[in-house]
Structure formats: C-alpha cells, structure tokens
Design a protein around this motif. Structure first.
Motif, PDB file in Angstrom:
ATOM      1  N   GLY A  37      85.561  32.027  63.025  1.00 48.72           N
ATOM      2  CA  GLY A  37      83.954  31.502  63.229  1.00 48.72           C
ATOM      3  C   GLY A  37      83.533  32.661  64.297  1.00 48.72           C
ATOM      4  N   LEU A  38      84.260  33.191  65.176  1.00 48.81           N
ATOM      5  CA  LEU A  38      83.765  34.224  66.202  1.00 48.81           C
ATOM      6  C   LEU A  38      83.562  35.500  65.528  1.00 48.81           C
ATOM      7  N   LEU A  39      84.408  35.924  64.583  1.00 46.23           N
ATOM      8  CA  LEU A  39      84.367  37.159  63.886  1.00 46.23           C
ATOM      9  C   LEU A  39      82.982  37.169  63.039  1.00 46.23           C
ATOM     10  N   LEU A  40      82.860  35.946  62.371  1.00 42.29           N
ATOM     11  CA  LEU A  40      81.621  35.951  61.419  1.00 42.29           C
ATOM     12  C   LEU A  40      80.250  36.100  62.375  1.00 42.29           C
ATOM     13  N   SER A  41      80.435  35.519  63.494  1.00 39.33           N
ATOM     14  CA  SER A  41      79.210  35.287  64.544  1.00 39.33           C
ATOM     15  C   SER A  41      78.931  37.000  65.152  1.00 39.33           C
ATOM     16  N   VAL A  42      80.000  37.488  65.286  1.00 36.04           N
ATOM     17  CA  VAL A  42      79.611  38.847  65.832  1.00 36.04           C
ATOM     18  C   VAL A  42      79.318  40.059  64.879  1.00 36.04           C
ATOM     19  N   LEU A  43      80.070  39.670  63.523  1.00 33.65           N
ATOM     20  CA  LEU A  43      79.506  40.518  62.641  1.00 33.65           C
ATOM     21  C   LEU A  43      78.183  40.359  62.123  1.00 33.65           C
ATOM     22  N   ALA A  44      77.622  39.118  62.161  1.00 34.21           N
ATOM     23  CA  ALA A  44      76.541  38.893  61.688  1.00 34.21           C
ATOM     24  C   ALA A  44      75.311  39.613  62.445  1.00 34.21           C
ATOM     25  N   ALA A  45      75.369  39.961  63.760  1.00 30.57           N
ATOM     26  CA  ALA A  45      74.822  40.736  64.464  1.00 30.57           C
ATOM     27  C   ALA A  45      74.714  42.225  63.875  1.00 30.57           C
ATOM     28  N   SER A  46      75.559  42.728  63.273  1.00 35.29           N
ATOM     29  CA  SER A  46      75.457  43.973  62.727  1.00 35.29           C
ATOM     30  C   SER A  46      74.793  44.041  61.723  1.00 35.29           C
ATOM     31  N   ALA A  47      74.522  43.014  61.003  1.00 33.59           N
ATOM     32  CA  ALA A  47      73.416  42.949  59.955  1.00 33.59           C
ATOM     33  C   ALA A  47      73.986  43.845  58.900  1.00 33.59           C
ATOM     34  N   PRO A  48      74.988  44.019  58.060  1.00 32.25           N
ATOM     35  CA  PRO A  48      75.524  44.830  57.191  1.00 32.25           C
ATOM     36  C   PRO A  48      74.389  45.372  56.301  1.00 32.25           C
ATOM     37  N   LEU A  49      73.478  44.367  55.642  1.00 27.93           N
ATOM     38  CA  LEU A  49      72.911  44.914  54.553  1.00 27.93           C
ATOM     39  C   LEU A  49      71.497  45.715  55.244  1.00 27.93           C
ATOM     40  N   MET A  50      71.103  45.213  56.475  1.00 27.52           N
ATOM     41  CA  MET A  50      70.189  45.870  57.049  1.00 27.52           C
ATOM     42  C   MET A  50      70.477  47.422  57.469  1.00 27.52           C
ATOM     43  N   VAL A  51      71.620  47.675  57.930  1.00 23.25           N
ATOM     44  CA  VAL A  51      72.286  48.949  58.415  1.00 23.25           C
ATOM     45  C   VAL A  51      72.297  49.488  57.161  1.00 23.25           C
ATOM     46  N   VAL A  52      73.086  49.053  56.207  1.00 24.24           N
ATOM     47  CA  VAL A  52      73.017  49.923  54.881  1.00 24.24           C
ATOM     48  C   VAL A  52      71.763  50.422  54.320  1.00 24.24           C
ATOM     49  N   ALA A  53      70.879  49.299  54.025  1.00 20.89           N
ATOM     50  CA  ALA A  53      69.625  49.440  53.364  1.00 20.89           C
ATOM     51  C   ALA A  53      68.504  50.257  54.402  1.00 20.89           C
ATOM     52  N   GLY A  54      68.616  50.097  55.835  1.00 24.72           N
ATOM     53  CA  GLY A  54      67.752  50.545  56.614  1.00 24.72           C
ATOM     54  C   GLY A  54      68.069  51.681  57.499  1.00 24.72           C
ATOM     55  N   VAL A  55      69.155  51.487  58.343  1.00 17.52           N
ATOM     56  CA  VAL A  55      69.769  52.312  59.116  1.00 17.52           C
ATOM     57  C   VAL A  55      70.346  53.582  58.665  1.00 17.52           C
ATOM     58  N   ILE A  87      60.663  43.173  61.495  1.00 13.00           N
ATOM     59  CA  ILE A  87      61.053  43.272  60.201  1.00 13.00           C
ATOM     60  C   ILE A  87      61.092  42.058  59.119  1.00 13.00           C
ATOM     61  N   PHE A  88      61.890  40.962  59.905  1.00  8.20           N
ATOM     62  CA  PHE A  88      61.834  39.781  59.355  1.00  8.20           C
ATOM     63  C   PHE A  88      60.471  39.323  58.751  1.00  8.20           C
ATOM     64  N   GLY A  89      59.466  39.173  59.575  1.00  5.48           N
ATOM     65  CA  GLY A  89      58.292  38.824  59.038  1.00  5.48           C
ATOM     66  C   GLY A  89      57.494  39.576  57.761  1.00  5.48           C
ATOM     67  N   PHE A  90      57.598  40.939  58.233  1.00  2.00           N
ATOM     68  CA  PHE A  90      57.094  42.101  57.000  1.00  2.00           C
ATOM     69  C   PHE A  90      58.027  41.640  55.721  1.00  2.00           C
ATOM     70  N   PHE A  93      68.737  38.448  50.040  1.00  3.17           N
ATOM     71  CA  PHE A  93      69.751  38.454  50.989  1.00  3.17           C
ATOM     72  C   PHE A  93      69.662  39.402  52.014  1.00  3.17           C
ATOM     73  N   PHE A  94      68.932  40.629  51.739  1.00  2.00           N
ATOM     74  CA  PHE A  94      68.357  41.440  52.834  1.00  2.00           C
ATOM     75  C   PHE A  94      67.623  40.647  53.749  1.00  2.00           C
ATOM     76  N   VAL A  95      66.749  39.565  53.389  1.00  2.00           N
ATOM     77  CA  VAL A  95      66.119  38.919  54.377  1.00  2.00           C
ATOM     78  C   VAL A  95      66.969  38.020  55.098  1.00  2.00           C
ATOM     79  N   THR A  96      67.832  37.490  54.371  1.00  2.00           N
ATOM     80  CA  THR A  96      68.637  36.249  55.129  1.00  2.00           C
ATOM     81  C   THR A  96      69.594  36.727  56.193  1.00  2.00           C
ATOM     82  N   GLY A  97      70.017  38.210  55.658  1.00  2.00           N
ATOM     83  CA  GLY A  97      70.929  39.116  56.536  1.00  2.00           C
ATOM     84  C   GLY A  97      70.129  39.322  57.821  1.00  2.00           C
ATOM     85  N   ILE A  98      68.890  39.617  57.784  1.00  2.00           N
ATOM     86  CA  ILE A  98      68.139  39.948  58.818  1.00  2.00           C
ATOM     87  C   ILE A  98      68.078  38.537  60.101  1.00  2.00           C
ATOM     88  N   PHE A  99      67.849  37.408  59.051  1.00  2.00           N
ATOM     89  CA  PHE A  99      67.825  36.179  59.908  1.00  2.00           C
ATOM     90  C   PHE A  99      68.954  35.862  60.377  1.00  2.00           C
TER      91      PHE A  99
END
Length: 546
Positions: free
Chosen positions: A47-65, A143-146, A323-329
């Motif tokens: 649970g802790l691993l998933l919580s901290v990795l969620a902050a990294s927003a993998p899809l937002m990083v891959v598609a955005g950053v 970016i979530f709203g947009f 899921f790009f949007v849900t990852g942002i959320f």
C-alpha cells in the motif's frame, strides 16, 4: 485511552521516539490522546509503495514530461539522464532511509532536518515543505481540469470550462483525503496498476515496431547529453522522481516503520529509474533517435498518442487518454495526503495552530489538515479562473501557468529539501557519535547533497526556461522567491519560538516522543523536582542548534 498523568498505562517509546503505548484492545494511546496520533498499522509495504509511486504519475511523466524534455531541451540522451539520476536518488536514499529507522514523524523532511540541524532550521524546512508540496498538488488541478474538459468535448460534445472539472476534482480529492489511508491506498493502487500496465503495453508495441533505426542504443551514449538544455533537462528528470521521498511521511501509519519505509524508498527509486529510462528510450526507438526531437516538436504532448494509434488502434489510444486523466487524479490525491500530514505534524508540534494536529476519530486521518489543503486549492483555482481571459479550450492558464508554475516551484522546493536533508543526516549521526559506524551512509549522503546542489543551481538559473518565460521576465525570480519566502517565514517563526516558547521549540521534529517529555514534566513537583518514578526531561539528549 489517554493515560494522563496517572501512569496506569506504561509508555513504550520506540527507537527514535515514536512515543506510543498500546491502549486497551491494542489501540493507540498517547499522552495527549488518540486524536493526536495518526492511526498505526493502516498501511503495509504494498500500500505504501503504491501510494508513493502514484505521486510520480507514470503516464503523466511519460506522455508529458518526457515528450516536453525532448521537444524543448533537444536532449536525445534523456534515458541516460534517468539512469544517472537514479544513482543520485539511490545515494540520497541510503542516508534518508537510515534516518527513517530512527525518526518516525509525519513531518519527514522537516523532522529529519530538525533532528540534524536544529529546531530553527527544521521550522524553516517545515514551511518550505508545506509550500512545495502544496504548489505541486494545486498545480496538478490545472492540467486535470484541462484534460477532463477536452475529453468531454471530444467524446460527448459537452463543452465545459477547465475550471469546472478542476473544482470538482478539488472537492473529490478533499473528501477522499479525509478518509482512512488504507482506503486511499486502494484507490491509488488500482489506478496505478492500470496506468503502468498501459505503459508496458505501448512500450512493447514500440519495441516490436521500431522506427527506421531499429532498437538503437544511441540514447545511452554520453555524447547525447551535450547541449545548452542539459541543466534544464536535469530539472525535468528530477521532477519525474518526486514522490519516492514521501514514504517517511506515512511512517506513523505503518505497522513496522523501521523496515517498511526504507524498503519502499529503495523499491520506488529502482522502479522509477528503470521504468522511466526504458520508456523514454522506447519513445526514441519508436520515432528513431535521430528524429525524436523533431517528432516531439511537431506533435507536442500528443506524441505518445500519435505513436500508439497506428500500432495499437484508436480504442487503445482512447483508453490511454482516459487513464492519463485518472493517473493525474491519483497524483493529486497522493500529494494531497502528504500535505495534510505535514500540516498535521506542524500543528501537533506548535508550528501551526494546534487544531491541525488532531485526527478524525472515525478514520484516524488528519482531517483538518486535509480541509486546509482543500481550502487553499479552492482559493488558488478560483484565483487562476478569475485571471483567465483566454478562449475556451485554451491551455494557457490551466496548463502553461497553473500546472507549469506550480510544478516547477514545488520541484524546486523538494530539491532544496533533499539537499538539506542529506546534510542533516550527516550532522545527526556525527552528533550521536556514530560517524564511524555510519561512514558509508554519510559518504553517500555527502555525494547526494553535492549532486542535488548542482541540480538546484541549474533549476534557479534556468527557471525562466522551466516556466517558459521570456528571458529577464520577473517570473524567473518571483516564482522561486516563493520558496525563499517560505524558508524565511519558517526560520523567523523558529527563532521567535526559541525566544518566547522554548518548550515548543524543543519539540520541533520530535513527534509523539514529545508527548512523553510533557508527561514527565507534568508529573514533576511544583518546584520542578521530578516526582518519584517520573522520568526526568533533562535526561533527554540536548539538541544543538545548527
């Protein structure tokens, strides 16, 4: 539940000062009562691993950053940057993880800094942490709203301004933030697993159908790191790692903080470094290393979707958008949880109003800290909405301003905190007389501090590029000044507390351990002589100011 000064329930202080005792039925008991402690045993390693990795927003990083780094910085060797920074983050984690075995406090960064460099510096760090993570969290609403508005327009012909889904996101995040952390972890976990699975699918597709240069390893050639954009690309890559350092924030809510927190940090750093290095490499493979910069320039943030559509079909690309949007959320919720816990820790130790240092009876969550961050988010989103004069669908305000400004201000603050925490780790163990025993970890912390200070220097000098401002624009110093202002406010506040309320100042960074000191003090006689059997506060190790 609370024992008061009667002494009927003995207090078992953990190493480093968790200061908790088992109450009736195995519940949590502290001197000030259950409402002053985060609920223990709520979250384990997964649970802790998933919580901290969620902050990294993998899809937002891959598609955005990643795409933005290719587009704006022109650095073909981005995959190599993730490998290099993975080593730096691992070096940082060596000392940081060891510190987590000794200090269990939801204040994490500032608690560690206070224990190593003194309460006043810790107070400064607490306000920097609150400002940095708040900026990161609130910026994501843009970016979530947009993106939500764009999806509704494209698929349902429903025309909404970006601020409508942004404000709904604020309210939903606030509601979830006040619930039990294990429920939050489940929400984040489900979203993260789906997100990572989608990235793995298109990574495999890119490898199976590469561009004209095939599976080239050119991106790992050190020569590809040359160019004027290297410093700024480093800053973007560091921002992609932000999240793993949040693990100690949840230490009080884990069942075995001495082992779980350190394990999660190393797992998160390893995952992020390898996963992002591979993904950024395969983006280059899909276009061809020689064409990836031009392709990113042409397609912009839509590059990933343009690459998946011919390989995996329109349906997959639409699912990817969703899921790009849900990852942002998920990232918003993860950062919200962190900010709420920082506010809780600061309230509990007298750095913020005491009311923030209480938890909800039903969930054990820092509900008032969550409410504070929700109110701040509402005010900021409303402020940017009132200043938005662009046409419908224009990304300038939500993405280029709110998201970009907030993200880079927050990342700047986190880099500064990581560098300071590395120095604090060294000071902490040296003062405990453990320098020789911890020599390897202290060397790792020193190397990490030097590397992070270099990145921080690049971030400050190239901040106009990071926020896409014109050369000489006031934004290039006004936005970084927010972190400096937070530090000054915290330092001044710390000095004032030291002069006027020394007992409160002495508690900074101690967390629940401070409750046991207060219990001992209350058990003392009126003349200050400890009552029979009472612990003597003076026997506690004195903390020198850094």
């Amino acid at each position: 539940m609370a024992t008061g000064s009667s002494g009927r329930t003995s207090s078992a202080t953990r190493p480093g000062g968790a200061g908790r005792a088992a109450g009736p039925g195995g519940g949590i008991s502290t001197f000030k009562g259950q409402e002053r402690a985060l609920r223990a045993g709520r979250i384990g390693t997964p649970g802790l691993l998933l919580s901290v990795l969620a902050a990294s927003a993998p899809l937002m990083v891959v598609a955005g950053v990643m795409v933005t780094t290719y587009q704006v910085m022109g650095i073909v060797g981005q995959p190599l940057l993730f490998v290099i920074l993975g080593i730096v983050m691992a070096l940082f984690s060596v000392g940081y993880a060891e510190m987590s075995r000794h200090v269990h406090n939801a204040g994490a960064f500032y608690a560690y800094i206070a224990r190593g460099l003194g309460g006043t510096v810790g107070a400064g760090a607490s306000f920097v942490a609150l400002a940095a993570y708040s900026a990161l969290q609130v910026g994501i609403y843009g970016i979530f709203g947009f993106e939500v508005a764009s999806l509704l327009d494209r698929h349902l012909s429903l025309h909404l301004a970006w601020w409508v889904p942004a404000l709904l996101g604020v309210l939903l995040t606030g509601a979830l933030g006040a619930l039990k952390i294990d429920l939050n972890a489940k929400v984040l976990g489900v979203l993260l697993v789906i997100e990572v699975a989608l990235i793995v699918v298109f990574d495999i597709a890119f490898a199976a159908a590469p561009g004209p240069q095939g599976l080239s390893l050119h991106a790992f050639d050190p020569a590809t790191l040359g160019g004027a954009g290297l410093g700024t690309a480093l800053c973007f890559a560091v921002a992609a790692f932000v999240g793993f350092e949040q693990a100690p924030v949840y230490a009080e809510e884990t069942s075995r903080p001495q082992t779980v927190v350190a394990r999660v940090m190393f797992l998160a750093v390893g995952f992020v470094a390898v996963f992002f290095a591979l993904s950024s490499w395969l983006i280059g493979v899909a276009t061809g290393p020689g064409k990836v910069v031009a392709a990113a320039g042409d397609a912009g943030p839509g590059l990933i979707f343009a690459l998946t559509d011919p390989r995996l079909g329109t349906t997959f690309t639409d699912i990817l958008h969703l899921f790009f949007v849900t990852g942002i959320f998920a990232s918003m919720l993860s950062f919200h949880n962190v900010v709420a816990r920082y506010a809780f820790a600061m309230g509990r130790e007298g750095l913020l109003p005491a009311a923030l240092g209480r938890t909800a009876k039903s969930s054990g969550a820092p509900a008032l800290g969550s409410l504070l961050q929700t109110v701040i988010s509402l005010l900021v989103v409303v402020g940017f909405t009132l200043g938005d004069t662009g046409p419908a669908g224009d990304p300038t305000t939500p993405v280029l301003k709110l998201f970009t400004w907030g993200g880079n201000v927050g990342a700047l603050g986190v880099i500064a905190l990581m560098a300071t925490a590395s120095v604090a780790v060294i000071a902490f163990f040296v003062r405990r007389g453990a320098a020789r025993a911890q020599a390897g970890r202290l060397i790792a912390s020193g190397l990490a501090a030097l590397a992070l200070l270099v990145v921080l220097g690049y971030a400050v000098t190239d901040f106009d590029v990071l926020v896409a401002a014109e050369k000489g624009s006031a934004l290039s110093w006004l936005l970084p000044a927010l972190i400096g202002l937070a530090a000054v406010i915290g330092l001044v506040h710390g000095r004032v507390l030291r002069a006027t309320r020394p007992a409160v100042h002495a508690r900074i960074g101690l967390g629940n351990e401070a409750f046991q000191l207060e219990k001992a003090a209350r058990a003392s006689g009126a003349d200050g002589t400890p009552a029979p059997g009472a612990a003597d506060p003076s026997s506690q190790p004195a903390r020198k100011e850094g």
